[in-house]
Design a protein around this motif. Structure first.
Motif, mmCIF file in Angstrom:
data_model
loop_
_atom_site.group_PDB
_atom_site.id
_atom_site.type_symbol
_atom_site.label_atom_id
_atom_site.label_comp_id
_atom_site.label_asym_id
_atom_site.label_seq_id
_atom_site.Cartn_x
_atom_site.Cartn_y
_atom_site.Cartn_z
ATOM 1 N N LYS A 24 0.829 -1.205 0.000
ATOM 2 C CA LYS A 24 0.000 0.000 0.000
ATOM 3 C C LYS A 24 0.866 1.258 0.000
ATOM 4 C CE LYS A 24 -3.924 -1.917 2.551
ATOM 5 N NZ LYS A 24 -4.647 -1.853 3.842
ATOM 6 N N LYS A 25 2.057 1.164 0.575
ATOM 7 C CA LYS A 25 2.950 2.319 0.686
ATOM 8 C C LYS A 25 3.985 2.386 -0.427
ATOM 9 C CE LYS A 25 2.568 2.503 5.681
ATOM 10 N NZ LYS A 25 2.393 3.823 6.200
ATOM 11 N N SER A 41 11.254 -2.799 -0.842
ATOM 12 C CA SER A 41 11.534 -1.424 -0.422
ATOM 13 C C SER A 41 11.866 -1.364 1.067
ATOM 14 C CB SER A 41 10.328 -0.537 -0.739
ATOM 15 O OG SER A 41 10.546 0.770 -0.308
ATOM 16 N N ILE A 42 11.052 -2.022 1.879
ATOM 17 C CA ILE A 42 11.296 -1.986 3.327
ATOM 18 C C ILE A 42 12.578 -2.739 3.669
ATOM 19 C CG2 ILE A 42 10.095 -4.023 4.261
ATOM 20 C CD1 ILE A 42 9.655 -0.456 5.563
ATOM 21 N N TYR A 43 12.862 -3.811 2.939
ATOM 22 C CA TYR A 43 14.102 -4.570 3.159
ATOM 23 C C TYR A 43 15.317 -3.677 2.935
ATOM 24 C CZ TYR A 43 17.705 -8.124 2.478
ATOM 25 O OH TYR A 43 18.850 -8.866 2.572
ATOM 26 N N ALA A 44 15.309 -2.922 1.858
ATOM 27 C CA ALA A 44 16.422 -2.006 1.575
ATOM 28 C C ALA A 44 16.517 -0.920 2.651
ATOM 29 C CB ALA A 44 16.262 -1.378 0.201
ATOM 30 N N LYS A 45 15.380 -0.371 3.049
ATOM 31 C CA LYS A 45 15.364 0.709 4.043
ATOM 32 C C LYS A 45 15.821 0.230 5.423
ATOM 33 C CE LYS A 45 11.614 3.280 1.845
ATOM 34 N NZ LYS A 45 10.192 3.684 1.997
ATOM 35 N N ALA A 60 3.134 -3.351 9.881
ATOM 36 C CA ALA A 60 2.610 -4.330 8.926
ATOM 37 C C ALA A 60 2.616 -5.748 9.516
ATOM 38 C CB ALA A 60 3.429 -4.285 7.633
ATOM 39 N N ALA A 61 3.662 -6.088 10.255
ATOM 40 C CA ALA A 61 3.774 -7.435 10.825
ATOM 41 C C ALA A 61 2.784 -7.679 11.965
ATOM 42 C CB ALA A 61 5.204 -7.676 11.311
#
Length: 135
Positions: A24-25, A41-45, A60-61
């Motif tokens: 969604k983000k 994306s979140i993995y990289a961030k 999210a989790a």
């Protein structure tokens, strides 16, 4: 993997709802088709020292159990006694993402693509003659 928020223990889930919340983000639009890129994306961030991606990932989790607020996240972060404990949580969280059934293939594909891009960039750099900066 579990976290304690407001003295309540919650198990982190990395399933479809986790992926959906992150998508969604973060997504790419290709005309009428939308591609979710939330997990990668979140993995990289998460590899940066910025705490906000961890908030997004935890939110999210935990979405099936609690709607984690930023205030709750701040209290949770402050509950770590040392920076090393906090860093260890990041490392463990990333490891869980890499191994969870719903996310491991996304991350494996992302890492392979990044390796290929790195190789291409290195090859292009070697093939490009160095330009002289002499005047």
């Amino acid at each position: 993997m579990e976290v304690v928020i407001d003295n309540q223990s919650y198990k982190l889930h990395f399933g479809v709802r986790f992926v959906e919340e992150l998508d969604k983000k973060s997504s790419l639009d290709a005309g009428p088709i939308k591609f979710g890129t939330g997990v990668t994306s979140i993995y990289a961030k998460l590899h940066s020292p910025n705490p906000y991606p961890m908030y997004e990932a935890l939110h999210a989790a935990l979405i099936t159990q609690i709607d984690l607020t930023e205030d709750q996240f701040d209290v949770w972060v402050d509950s770590f006694k040392t920076d090393k404990q906090y860093e260890n949580f990041f490392e463990k969280f990333i490891k869980e993402l890499k191994n969870a059934r719903q996310t491991k293939f996304l991350i494996r594909n992302y890492e392979q693509q990044m390796q290929e891009l790195t190789k291409e960039a290195e090859t292009a750099e070697k093939e490009t003659p160095q330009q002289s900066t002499q005047k």
